[in-house]
Design a protein around this motif. Structure first.
Motif, short mmCIF file in Angstrom:
data_model
loop_
_atom_site.label_atom_id
_atom_site.label_comp_id
_atom_site.label_asym_id
_atom_site.label_seq_id
_atom_site.Cartn_x
_atom_site.Cartn_y
_atom_site.Cartn_z
N ILE A 299 47.99 21.47 10.48
CA ILE A 299 48.72 21.59 9.22
C ILE A 299 48.04 20.74 8.14
O ILE A 299 47.87 21.18 7.00
CB ILE A 299 50.20 21.19 9.40
N VAL A 300 47.64 19.51 8.51
CA VAL A 300 46.93 18.65 7.56
C VAL A 300 45.62 19.31 7.13
O VAL A 300 45.25 19.29 5.95
CB VAL A 300 46.69 17.25 8.17
N ALA A 301 44.91 19.91 8.08
CA ALA A 301 43.65 20.60 7.75
C ALA A 301 43.92 21.78 6.82
O ALA A 301 43.16 22.01 5.86
CB ALA A 301 42.96 21.07 9.02
N ALA A 302 45.00 22.53 7.07
CA ALA A 302 45.32 23.67 6.21
C ALA A 302 45.69 23.22 4.80
O ALA A 302 45.22 23.79 3.81
CB ALA A 302 46.46 24.48 6.82
N PHE A 303 46.51 22.17 4.70
CA PHE A 303 46.86 21.66 3.37
C PHE A 303 45.65 21.04 2.69
O PHE A 303 45.48 21.17 1.47
CB PHE A 303 47.99 20.63 3.46
N GLY A 304 44.79 20.38 3.46
CA GLY A 304 43.56 19.85 2.88
C GLY A 304 42.69 20.95 2.31
O GLY A 304 42.15 20.84 1.21
N LEU A 305 42.57 22.03 3.06
CA LEU A 305 41.81 23.18 2.58
C LEU A 305 42.45 23.75 1.32
O LEU A 305 41.76 24.09 0.35
CB LEU A 305 41.73 24.24 3.67
N PHE A 306 43.78 23.82 1.30
CA PHE A 306 44.50 24.33 0.14
C PHE A 306 44.23 23.46 -1.09
O PHE A 306 43.90 23.98 -2.16
CB PHE A 306 46.00 24.38 0.44
N LEU B 185 41.30 22.30 -6.23
CA LEU B 185 40.55 21.39 -7.08
C LEU B 185 39.15 21.93 -7.39
O LEU B 185 38.72 21.92 -8.54
CB LEU B 185 40.44 20.01 -6.42
N VAL B 186 38.46 22.35 -6.38
CA VAL B 186 37.08 22.82 -6.55
C VAL B 186 36.91 24.17 -5.84
O VAL B 186 36.04 24.34 -5.00
CB VAL B 186 36.06 21.78 -6.04
N GLY B 187 37.74 25.12 -6.21
CA GLY B 187 37.75 26.42 -5.53
C GLY B 187 36.47 27.19 -5.66
O GLY B 187 36.02 27.83 -4.72
N ARG B 188 35.84 27.14 -6.84
CA ARG B 188 34.60 27.88 -7.03
C ARG B 188 33.49 27.29 -6.16
O ARG B 188 32.62 28.02 -5.70
CB ARG B 188 34.18 27.87 -8.50
N VAL B 189 33.52 26.00 -5.94
CA VAL B 189 32.52 25.39 -5.06
C VAL B 189 32.72 25.89 -3.64
O VAL B 189 31.77 26.27 -2.95
CB VAL B 189 32.61 23.84 -5.13
N TRP B 190 33.98 25.92 -3.20
CA TRP B 190 34.28 26.44 -1.86
C TRP B 190 33.85 27.90 -1.75
O TRP B 190 33.16 28.28 -0.81
CB TRP B 190 35.77 26.28 -1.56
#
Length: 171
Positions: free
Chosen positions: A97-104, A109-114
Motif C-alpha cells: 500500500i505504501v508503495a502504491a501511494f508512493g507511486l501515486f 509530482l513528476v508524472g511526465r518523468v515517470w
C-alpha cells in the motif's frame, strides 16, 4: 405561437445517406521518428536499468535462494533478507500500500518523468519501435514501404518485424 419564434427546419438528408452514415474515420498510422539528444540518452539509460531489474531480479540469488519470490508451497514471501509468513501478511499489505501511494504521489509530482522514462508501457513501446526501425528502416522508409504494393521485400520485412515482436513478447 408567433411566427417570429418558429425555427425553420430544412431536411438535408437524402434517402440514401440516412441509412449509411459512417461515423468513424479510417485509422491513420503514426510513423515515429528517431530522436537524439541528452534526454534521449537519459531515457535509453533508464530503459536499460529498468529492463535489467526486470530480467535480472528473478535470477538473483540471496542467501541460497531466489532474492524475490512468492514461495506458495512453503507459504512464504521472500524479499531479499526479509521473509514474510502468512501471519505477517498485514506487513506485506502495508508495504504494498505504501508503495502504491508512493507511486501515486510521485506520479502526481513528476508524472511526465515517470511516463517518459520508466513507465513499463514506455519501456516496451521503445523496444518495439526500435525493432520496427531495424526491420523496416527510418520513418520515410516505413512510409514508402507501407505505400508500396505487396511484394517479397515488404512481406519479408513485415514478417520479420512481427516475428521479432512475438519473440520479445514471449521472452
Amino acid at each position: 405561437m408567433d411566427k417570429a419564434t418558429l425555427i425553420n427546419v430544412k431536411n438535408i438528408t437524402t434517402p440514401d445517406s440516412s441509412s449509411s452514415i459512417d461515423l468513424y474515420q479510417k485509422r491513420k498510422k503514426i510513423y515515429t521518428r528517431r530522436t537524439a539528444g541528452i534526454f534521449e540518452n537519459i531515457r535509453t539509460s533508464t530503459i536499460c536499468i529498468t529492463l535489467s531489474f526486470f530480467f535480472v531480479l528473478p535470477w538473483l540469488n540471496w542467501e541460497g535462494r531466489q532474492a524475490v519470490i512468492f514461495d506458495i508451497a512453503h507459504r512464504k514471501f521472500h524479499w531479499f533478507h526479509l521473509t514474510f509468513w502468512p501471519q505477517d501478511f498485514i506487513l506485506l499489505a502495508l508495504g504494498l500500500i505504501v508503495a502504491a501511494f508512493g507511486l501515486f504521489f510521485i506520479t502526481n509530482l513528476v508524472g511526465r518523468v515517470w511516463c517518459g522514462y520508466t513507465c513499463p508501457q514506455t519501456v516496451w513501446t521503445k523496444i518495439f519501435t526500435w525493432i520496427e526501425e531495424i526491420t523496416e528502416g527510418q520513418r520515410h522508409q516505413r512510409i514508402r514501404l507501407d505505400q508500396s504494393p505487396l511484394g517479397i521485400n515488404k512481406l519479408a520485412r513485415k514478417s520479420l518485424k512481427h516475428f521479432l515482436w512475438l519473440a520479445v513478447s514471449l521472452w
